[in-house]
Every structure is written in C-alpha cells, then in structure tokens.
Design an enzyme around this catalytic site. Structure first.
Site, PDB file in Angstrom:
ATOM      1  N   LYS A   1      35.560  22.376   6.631  1.00  0.00           N
ATOM      2  CA  LYS A   1      36.770  21.460   6.323  1.00  0.00           C
ATOM      3  C   LYS A   1      36.845  21.530   4.810  1.00  0.00           C
ATOM      4  CE  LYS A   1      36.516  17.975   9.958  1.00  0.00           C
ATOM      5  NZ  LYS A   1      37.940  18.117  10.573  1.00  0.00           N
TER       6      LYS A   1
ATOM      7  N   ASP B   1      30.741  15.473  10.654  1.00  0.00           N
ATOM      8  CA  ASP B   1      31.369  16.824  10.900  1.00  0.00           C
ATOM      9  C   ASP B   1      32.092  17.469   9.862  1.00  0.00           C
ATOM     10  OD1 ASP B   1      33.094  18.740  12.208  1.00  0.00           O
ATOM     11  OD2 ASP B   1      34.588  17.216  12.823  1.00  0.00           O
TER      12      ASP B   1
ATOM     13  N   ASP C   1      32.653  10.070  12.314  1.00  0.00           N
ATOM     14  CA  ASP C   1      33.125  10.973  13.590  1.00  0.00           C
ATOM     15  C   ASP C   1      32.040  10.610  15.002  1.00  0.00           C
ATOM     16  OD1 ASP C   1      34.925  12.814  14.427  1.00  0.00           O
ATOM     17  OD2 ASP C   1      33.741  14.629  14.124  1.00  0.00           O
TER      18      ASP C   1
ATOM     19  N   GLU D   1      34.978  20.594  17.515  1.00  0.00           N
ATOM     20  CA  GLU D   1      33.516  20.398  18.300  1.00  0.00           C
ATOM     21  C   GLU D   1      33.562  19.251  19.136  1.00  0.00           C
ATOM     22  OE1 GLU D   1      34.274  19.112  15.356  1.00  0.00           O
ATOM     23  OE2 GLU D   1      33.294  17.175  15.565  1.00  0.00           O
TER      24      GLU D   1
ATOM     25  N   ARG E   1      35.290  18.243  21.584  1.00  0.00           N
ATOM     26  CA  ARG E   1      35.742  18.517  23.033  1.00  0.00           C
ATOM     27  C   ARG E   1      34.490  19.450  23.546  1.00  0.00           C
ATOM     28  NH1 ARG E   1      41.267  21.595  21.086  1.00  0.00           N
ATOM     29  NH2 ARG E   1      41.024  20.077  19.464  1.00  0.00           N
TER      30      ARG E   1
ATOM     31  N   LYS F   1      32.244   9.887  21.662  1.00  0.00           N
ATOM     32  CA  LYS F   1      31.865  11.039  20.848  1.00  0.00           C
ATOM     33  C   LYS F   1      31.005  10.852  19.662  1.00  0.00           C
ATOM     34  CE  LYS F   1      33.949  14.269  17.451  1.00  0.00           C
ATOM     35  NZ  LYS F   1      35.344  14.910  16.870  1.00  0.00           N
TER      36      LYS F   1
END
Ligand code: BES
Ligand code: MN
Ligand code: ZN
Length: 495
Positions: free
Chosen positions: A277, A270, A288, A349, A351, A265
């Site tokens: 968030k 993020d 991330d 996001e 996944r 990933k």
C-alpha cells in the site's frame, strides 16, 4: 459510569445537574415545565430573555435556580417540536453530555427520556442515552504515560415520570452490556499492530471465554494446514506472527438449536503485502481487525445479557506483510473448499482469509452466517462513513439486518450481489482470481465470498467506512456491534 432509571419528578430531584429540554420557539418540555412552576418561572424568563432559543443542540447551564434543590439545571435545545425524531434526539443527548462534562457535576438526572420521539419507544430512548453517555466518556489512554483528563461525571440517572416497567429495565440492562461490548471492540481496534497480533487476539478470546463460560478453540497453522486452509495460510506466509483461527461458542439456548455464526476479519495489520500500500495513512491498517473485534464485542455483550440464542464467533487472524516468503501476484492457492484462487493482488487478503473461515463455519451447522470485514476501500467510496455495506444471499435476512441497524442507529445499506458481477472474477489459470477490477470493487469482493457460502443463509457486512474514524477524532467506533446485538436480540425474541 453507573446508570439507573429513576421515577421522580424533576422539581423534587436532588443532585448535581438536571437536564431538561426546550423546543425552538421556547416551548418547555414536560419536565422543564414542572421545574419552571416550582422555580417561579425562572426557566421561562431565561428563555424569554433569549439566552436559550431552543435551537437543536444549544445548551445553557443555570446555577442557583430558585426553588430547586439540584445544584444545576442544564437546558438543551430540541429544535422544532414537529421535527423531533431519532436524529434530533441523539443530537440533543450528545450536546447535553458535552455540556455536562464541562461542568464539575458528579451525577446527573436526564429528563430527555420523557420527550416524544417519532416512531421510538421509551426502551429505545433509554438504550440510546446509555450508549451515547458511555461513548462520551470513552478514552483510549492506556498507552499514554499520563491519563487524559476525565469527566467528573460518575452517575447518570434516567428520569421517568411513571414507574419504569420491565421493558425499561431490560433496555437498561441490555444497553449496559452493549456499551461494554462496544468498549471492548474499540479498545482492541485502537491497539497498535505491535501489541494486537493474531496471538494477542487469541489470548483475548481465551480471557473472554473464561469470564463468560464460552467454549474457545484456537487452531494453529499446522491445524489449518491439515484442514487445507491454504488460502488463509497464504496471507500469513510473509509474517513472523503465526496466523490463528479463533472460535468461540456461546450456548444460550437448547443444544439442538442451530447457531448464528459470526465471522470477523482479523488482519491485525494490512500493509498490502507484496502489492504494498502507499505510505500515507498506512497506520490505519491496524484497524483491519475491527471485524474480529466486533465479533468479540458482540459475544461479550450477548453473554452478559444472557441472550437465549446459540452464537458462534469465528475469527481468521493474520498479519499481511511483504517478505521473501510472502505470496506474490500470480501465485495460485487451493482453498479449504477445493476451489483454486489466483492471487493477482496480495492486498485483497481479507477475502483470502475469510473464504476458508466461511468454509469452516459450515461445521457448526449454522442457521445463519454473518461475516463482518473491513474489506474494501471501494465500499468507502460507495457509502462513505455513514452506512456499512450489506450483501446477502437471502433478502429476508438482509431486511432483518437493515431493520436492526436502523433500530440501533448503526445503519447498513443493501448492495447488489447479482450474478452479472461474477464474471469479473474469471481467471485464465485458476477457478477464480482474487480481484475483480476497479468497477464495483465492494460488490466483486462480496461475489468472491459468495462462492464459499452456498450451503447456508449468509450475509456480509463491509465495515471499511464505518469501523473507525480518521483525522483529529481518529479511533475505532465500535460499529457494527449495535447492529449485530440488536439483530441477535430480535432473533432471540422471535423464538
Ligand atoms: N483492508 C483493506 C480495505 C480497506 C482499505 C479498508 C482502505 C479501509 C480503508 C483491504 O484488505 C484491501 O486492501 N482491499 C483492497 C482490495 C483491492 C486490492 C481489490 C482495496 O480496497 O484497495
Ligand atoms: Mn488489503
Ligand atoms: Zn485488509
């Protein structure tokens, strides 16, 4: 830092510092004992006086030890001999390194590799010493105007009583390569989002490919469009930075041997997107992309050690930001696999980019696929910062990865992937939704991925709790490069 193995007796060794162990109760380790004989029992006197009680990780630097040519002797406590196992060994090595860096020693000889550690051989001890030493000198100061204070230590020799065998030399070579891979992973992880963008990661992959003769392919957004990767692309809609799908191919074995594919990933920041968030500690979401960084680090390490195995790295990379063009909760997208996804939370996001990368991975006709992702906060709640979460559609693969993690001191814990959890992803409007509620959040995330990995043997490592440290020691850890490299080394050995 330079590392070598040296066959020498401690009492005859020159150098800035010799490091030897003392057990609780004052019993000297074999190397300490031979020093003590030459030093007319100076060491045992120090111990008898009580300045070194042998308590685990206590240290004491001695100067001018009579009869010894080395400038210093560093005593390190080992705790009770009967309890001396892997953790005690690494604690003692860490403490020795801390004490060593406080001295002005430019070189040192470690005689801790001669200590008996339950269930671990000499190769293991060598590897641990090298990795811990490399970790102890790692600094992240490229972006400071003045470099941080560095240790004087330049050379570390691992003293062995017997002539080092092939296993010891191989362990040393592998450890050097792994240390380099870990350093690359940490370096990339620590870089801020304004520098480490998807384009930056793609450039890093190109550089890596050039140095190590790997094949590199970078897919642009228009290429991904053609492949139907609308799930991945939905994440980059809100960003000015274009998404990239990076592929690196390392061929260390026969062309026809099916590769292990590592999928990392690579969200370079993020924010959560429209499902924004909270502000506190949001800076940490620069980490991330640590899954992606661990894929690059692992590929560098195995290419350096010329492992006889074929390995492919696939990195879906994007930013996740809110914007007028960003995905909105309720949006439905079609993944490359044809399955449709209702995006109920734009912060799930990882996944969304991984599912298309996992579908893409099938074209390498993989023997095994392992994805590595800072996927869920729920995994941190479940396992804390000690173990990575491990999910797999094959128990044997899970066991191999667990064993590799145990051997490399980079542990994972096997989590369930039972069908019973799948219904939490049911959607009224699409084939699935991208969140499964608060209950079992790391498991439903893995369940989501499992819908895209039916055609091959697959495992998923959730490294949300292990890829970096927060607080005063904030920084990337380089995990799970030790686990991944050990798994690949074991696989190459089994062939
Ligand atoms: N990158 C995060 C996961 C994360 C959060 C890692 C905190 C480490 C610390 C991921 O993209 C995310 O935001 N996941 C959500 C999923 C949720 C919306 C179902 C989460 O864990 O809150
Ligand atoms: Mn997120
Ligand atoms: Zn994320």
């Amino acid at each position: 830092m330079e590392f070598s193995i040296k066959q020498s007796h401690s009492e005859k060794q020159r150098g800035a510092c010799l490091v030897v162990g003392v057990y609780a109760g004052g019993k000297l380790s074999p190397a300490a004992l031979s020093l003590d004989r030459v030093a007319q029992h100076h060491l045992s006197e120090v111990v008898a006086r009580g300045d070194m009680n042998g308590k685990l990780a206590n240290t004491l630097v001695l100067h001018h030890v009579p009869g010894i040519i080395a400038e210093r002797v560093l005593l390190v406590g080992l705790g009770k001999a009967a309890e001396f196992a892997a953790k005690q060994f690494t604690d003692a090595v860490r403490a020795s390194l801390d004490a060593l860096h406080k001295t002005a020693s430019k070189d040192a000889v470690f005689y801790l590799t001669d200590l008996a550690v339950k269930g671990r051989d000499e190769a293991w001890k060598i590897k641990q010493c090298v990795l811990l030493a490399a970790e102890s000198v790692f600094r992240c100061d490229q972006l400071k105007s003045k470099p941080a204070d560095a240790s004087a230590l330049r050379k570390l020799q691992l003293g062995c009583a017997d002539k080092p065998g092939i296993a010891a030399q191989t362990a040393l070579d592998q450890a050097r390569a792994i240390a380099g891979g870990i350093a690359l992973t940490k370096h990339l992880g620590n870089l801020p989002g304004n520098i480490c963008t998807p384009t930056y990661l793609a450039e890093q992959a190109r550089t890596l490919a050039k140095t190590h003769k790997l094949k590199v392919t970078i897919l642009e957004e228009k290429d991904m469009e053609k492949l139907g990767m609308h799930s991945l692309l939905s994440v980059s809609h809100g960003s000015r930075q274009p998404a990239k799908l990076i592929t690196l191919e390392y061929q260390g074995a026969d062309k026809n041997q099916k590769p292990v594919v590592l999928v990392g990933k690579g969200i370079t920041f993020d924010s959560g997107g429209i499902s924004l968030k909270p502000g506190a500690e949001m800076d940490e979401m620069k980490y991330d992309m640590c899954g992606a960084a661990s894929v690059l680090g692992t590929l560098q390490a195995i290419a350096e050690m010329k492992l006889k195995l074929n390995v492919v790295g696939v990195i879906p990379s994007s930013e996740n930001l809110p914007d007028g063009a960003a995905s909105k909760p309720g949006d439905i997208v079609k993944s490359m696999s044809g399955q449709t996804i209702e995006i109920l939370n734009t912060d799930a996001e990882g996944r969304l980019v991984l599912c298309d990368a996992l579908t893409y991975a099938a074209r390498f006709e993989p023997d095994t696929v392992v994805d590595i992702a800072t996927l869920t906060g729920a995994c941190v709640i479940a396992l804390g910062h000690v173990a990575s979460g491990l999910f797999s559609n094959e128990d044997k693969l899970a066991r191999e990865l667990l064993a590799a993690g145990d051997e490399a001191q980079d542990r994972a814990w096997h989590m369930p992937l039972w069908d019973d959890y799948q219904q939490q992803l049911d959607s009224n409007f699409a084939d699935m939704q991208n969140i499964g509620g608060r209950a079992g959040g790391s498991i439903t995330a893995a369940c989501f991925l499992s819908r895209f990995t039916k055609d091959y043997r697959w495992a998923h490592l959730d490294i949300a709790g292990t890829a970096w440290k927060s607080g005063k020691d904030k920084g990337a850890t380089g995990r799970p490069v030790p686990l991944l490299t050990q798994y690949l080394i074991n696989r190459a050995a089994a062939k």
